[in-house]
Design a protein around this motif. Structure first.
Motif: not given
Length: 65
Positions: A27-32, A34-41, A49-54
């Motif tokens: 709802h906040g415009g993010g994506l869950c 696993v591990g790390t966010c991709i480039s540009g995020e 927490e601590p495995i699945i990031l928004c």
């Protein structure tokens, strides 16, 4: 037996203090992710927490007319 272990892990992750859940992230415009966010995020919060990031985009999307 393996399914019970997965259910236990899922419940443990959802009970963590800083977990907001995937609905809050989406709802906040993010994506869950696993591990790390991709480039540009960037890391906005945790889905579980601590495995699945928004992760959210660094720059807001613009619409062209």
């Amino acid at each position: 037996m393996g399914i019970l272990v997965l259910v236990f892990i899922f419940i443990s992750l959802t009970q963590h203090g800083d977990a907001h859940g995937p609905d809050s992230c989406n709802h906040g415009g993010g994506l869950c992710r696993v591990g790390t966010c991709i480039s540009g995020e960037y890391l906005a919060q945790y889905c579980f927490e601590p495995i699945i990031l928004c992760c959210k985009n660094l720059s807001p999307t613009t619409t062209e007319n």
